[in-house]
Design an enzyme around this catalytic site. Structure first.
Site, PDB file in Angstrom:
ATOM      1  N   GLU A 273      19.270   5.811   8.060  1.00  0.00           N
ATOM      2  CA  GLU A 273      18.993   4.526   7.396  1.00  0.00           C
ATOM      3  C   GLU A 273      17.497   4.212   7.339  1.00  0.00           C
ATOM      4  O   GLU A 273      17.052   3.217   7.905  1.00  0.00           O
ATOM      5  CB  GLU A 273      19.704   3.390   8.148  1.00  0.00           C
ATOM      6  CG  GLU A 273      21.198   3.554   8.276  1.00  0.00           C
ATOM      7  CD  GLU A 273      21.842   2.477   9.146  1.00  0.00           C
ATOM      8  OE1 GLU A 273      23.071   2.310   9.059  1.00  0.00           O
ATOM      9  OE2 GLU A 273      21.120   1.802   9.927  1.00  0.00           O
ATOM     10  N   GLY A 275      13.966   2.821   6.115  1.00  0.00           N
ATOM     11  CA  GLY A 275      13.491   1.749   5.248  1.00  0.00           C
ATOM     12  C   GLY A 275      11.993   1.883   5.060  1.00  0.00           C
ATOM     13  O   GLY A 275      11.508   2.448   4.082  1.00  0.00           O
ATOM     14  N   ARG A 312       4.099 -10.552   7.268  1.00  0.00           N
ATOM     15  CA  ARG A 312       3.940  -9.679   8.437  1.00  0.00           C
ATOM     16  C   ARG A 312       2.712  -9.995   9.310  1.00  0.00           C
ATOM     17  O   ARG A 312       2.853 -10.032  10.523  1.00  0.00           O
ATOM     18  CB  ARG A 312       3.936  -8.201   8.011  1.00  0.00           C
ATOM     19  CG  ARG A 312       5.258  -7.776   7.355  1.00  0.00           C
ATOM     20  CD  ARG A 312       5.335  -6.275   7.134  1.00  0.00           C
ATOM     21  NE  ARG A 312       5.460  -5.574   8.387  1.00  0.00           N
ATOM     22  CZ  ARG A 312       4.490  -4.957   9.012  1.00  0.00           C
ATOM     23  NH1 ARG A 312       3.279  -4.910   8.494  1.00  0.00           N
ATOM     24  NH2 ARG A 312       4.708  -4.379  10.161  1.00  0.00           N
ATOM     25  N   CYS A 343      -0.858 -24.288   4.213  1.00  0.00           N
ATOM     26  CA  CYS A 343      -1.377 -25.234   5.200  1.00  0.00           C
ATOM     27  C   CYS A 343      -0.917 -24.882   6.604  1.00  0.00           C
ATOM     28  O   CYS A 343      -0.175 -25.650   7.244  1.00  0.00           O
ATOM     29  CB  CYS A 343      -0.940 -26.641   4.833  1.00  0.00           C
ATOM     30  SG  CYS A 343      -1.247 -26.975   3.097  1.00  0.00           S
ATOM     31  N   GLU A 344      -1.275 -23.713   7.058  1.00  0.00           N
ATOM     32  CA  GLU A 344      -0.932 -23.239   8.399  1.00  0.00           C
ATOM     33  C   GLU A 344      -2.103 -22.407   8.897  1.00  0.00           C
ATOM     34  O   GLU A 344      -2.628 -21.577   8.152  1.00  0.00           O
ATOM     35  CB  GLU A 344       0.296 -22.303   8.362  1.00  0.00           C
ATOM     36  CG  GLU A 344       1.566 -22.886   7.817  1.00  0.00           C
ATOM     37  CD  GLU A 344       2.406 -23.603   8.865  1.00  0.00           C
ATOM     38  OE1 GLU A 344       2.085 -23.499  10.062  1.00  0.00           O
ATOM     39  OE2 GLU A 344       3.364 -24.278   8.462  1.00  0.00           O
TER      40      GLU A 344
HETATM   41  C1  LIG Z   1      16.169  -2.725   9.402  1.00  0.00           C
HETATM   42  C2  LIG Z   1      17.176  -1.695   9.631  1.00  0.00           C
HETATM   43  C3  LIG Z   1      16.953  -0.368   9.240  1.00  0.00           C
HETATM   44  C4  LIG Z   1      15.662   0.107   8.628  1.00  0.00           C
HETATM   45  O1  LIG Z   1      14.614   0.085   9.551  1.00  0.00           O
HETATM   46  P1  LIG Z   1      13.189   0.711   9.190  1.00  0.00           P
HETATM   47  O2  LIG Z   1      12.391   0.488  10.401  1.00  0.00           O
HETATM   48  O3  LIG Z   1      12.665  -0.030   8.017  1.00  0.00           O
HETATM   49  O4  LIG Z   1      13.414   2.153   8.906  1.00  0.00           O
HETATM   50  C5  LIG Z   1      17.977   0.543   9.414  1.00  0.00           C
HETATM   51  N1  LIG Z   1      19.152   0.178   9.981  1.00  0.00           N
HETATM   52  C6  LIG Z   1      19.389  -1.079  10.388  1.00  0.00           C
HETATM   53  C7  LIG Z   1      20.694  -1.412  10.981  1.00  0.00           C
HETATM   54  C8  LIG Z   1      18.417  -2.057  10.233  1.00  0.00           C
HETATM   55  O5  LIG Z   1      18.654  -3.303  10.651  1.00  0.00           O
END
Ligand SMILES: *Cc1c(COP(=O)(O)O)cnc(C)c1O
Length: 420
Positions: A273, A275, A312, A343-344
């Site tokens: 998974e 990201g 971030r 405004c922070e």
């Molecule tokens: C956020 C998330 C990801 C992706 O994480 P990255 O650090 O962006 O690779 C994968 N699996 C789950 C369950 C997540 O919550």
């Protein structure tokens, strides 16, 4: 490796001058490189060649339809954490059979949506969630495919807000609870046990925690097998880090090796998974300097993007390199904060660092903003969400138009009783 480089003194995204896009679209805007997105996806996926695998891009890192549609076309699956992300994923063209659903707070409505859609599996994060999923599946007359999210209690050595696999974190279940949950799931008529899942955190810059987490999972898989509960799928989550400043995270190949080592001896399909590692360095946020302001203690460069656009730095004190679009401005640097119009006091993109010595109207690119950038943006201070642009070769297209003032009040009403 990404495709944001200076050519003839000007920052380009692939073959398009950033300045030309700014002129056409206005600022601020997010800018994505199609070639970089594709290359990162392919490099990641390729690191697992030979394994029975399914890469499910993690939607929450960047869920813009254009970005999702690109990954769907490249054959990716999708990792989602909400009904909204499921909706987006389907719109972008992902097959339901390639969608996995994680998250500690799935509602009955979201569970129903996922079951109706027929997704690949739901990652169960608590005993109560399992009960609810079984109940909803029964009502629908289906069997819900599930994995149990295990909290392996390994320290990923990342920012505390994005470490998710420690005992003290809200995610997943400890080993004992997981075994109990598997046993009850095994006895449930409307549950089909498919796999096991973990996700230990984000922006992880060494390979060891990934391998350690899998070694812990392995013991559990063996224990389950002994009780006639077979595991067909191991979802190893995401979390591989990127270079924002001077981090040296493992390359996909090295990460791939760590995952293979951790999985050695397990006969299962692997779900990944990723990201951030795919999209992080494939996007930048382009902003314009509005004012140069000399404060008593330090200088400020006030720009037209704020924490509502890129959260971030405010949320994690995260580092994003700030580069001038005009390369001639890169050489002279000044100690100044790059701040937004919000405004922070926490509204900054860069703090206490040497930054390009820019003046009014100069353009800046906030680098590495492709992950958790637009997805975390908000309308705070009634600021319109920025536009998003994708470049491919010498072409660019607005893939999300800038919000209008009408968009800001869409869906709102002033109650009739106030007219009485
Ligand atoms: C956020 C998330 C990801 C992706 O994480 P990255 O650090 O962006 O690779 C994968 N699996 C789950 C369950 C997540 O919550």
């Amino acid at each position: 490796m990404h495709h944001f480089e200076y050519r003839n003194g000007e920052l380009h995204c692939e073959e398009v001058a950033v300045k030309a896009i700014a002129k056409a679209v206005g600022t601020p805007f997010y800018l994505y490189s199609h070639a970089t997105l594709k290359r990162h996806y392919e490099a990641f996926e390729g690191a697992f060649e030979g394994l029975d695998r399914m890469v499910c891009f993690s939607a929450k890192a960047n869920s813009s339809l254009a970005v999702l549609a690109l990954f769907a076309r490249l054959g990716s699956g999708l990792d989602i954490v909400s009904g909204g992300e499921l909706y987006r994923g389907l719109k972008a063209g992902f097959a339901p059979s390639r969608i996995v659903y994680s998250g500690v707070g799935k509602t009955a409505e979201e569970i129903d949506y996922a079951l109706e859609t027929g997704i690949f599996m739901l990652n169960i994060e608590s005993p109560e969630e399992l009960e609810l999923v079984n109940q909803r599946a029964k009502q629908m007359g289906v069997r819900a495919p599930i994995a149990v999210r295990v909290n392996p209690d390994v320290d990923p050595q990342t920012h505390p807000y994005i470490s998710t696999g420690l005992k003290k974190n809200k995610f997943g279940m400890d080993r004992e609870t997981a075994i109990t949950v598997y046993k009850s799931a095994h006895a449930m008529e409307n549950i089909a046990i498919k796999g096991i899942d973990c996700h230990i955190g984000s922006q992880i810059t060494t390979a060891a925690p990934f391998r350690d987490a899998l070694l812990r999972l392995k013991g559990l898989i063996e224990e389950l097998a002994a009780q006639d509960i077979p595991i067909e799928v191991v979802d190893v989550g995401g979390g591989l880090g990127i270079t924002y400043q001077d981090e040296a995270p493992p390359e996909p190949q090295e990460y791939g090796r760590a995952i293979r080592e951790g999985l050695a001896g397990i006969d299962a399909r692997v779900v990944l998974e990723p990201g951030r590692v795919i999209v992080g360095n494939a996007g930048v946020l382009v902003t314009r300097a509005l004012y140069r302001k000399a404060g008593e203690a330090k200088d400020f460069i006030v720009v037209d993007a704020g924490m509502n656009d890129l959260l971030r730095p405010s949320l994690y004190d995260a580092f994003h390199d700030v580069r001038p679009v005009d390369e001639s401005l890169a050489a002279s640097r000044v100690m100044a904060d790059v701040v937004g119009p919000i405004c922070e006091t926490g509204d900054f993109l860069s703090r206490d660092r040497l930054v390009p010595d820019v003046r009014q109207d100069h353009l800046l690119a906030v680098m590495s903003a492709g992950a958790y950038g637009f997805t975390m943006s908000s309308n705070y201070c009634s600021r319109r969400r920025a536009a998003e642009v994708m470049v491919q070769g010498d072409r660019f297209e607005v893939v999300r138009r800038r919000q209008t003032y009408d968009d800001l009040v869409a869906g709102e009403t002033i109650p009739a009783f106030m007219e009485d």
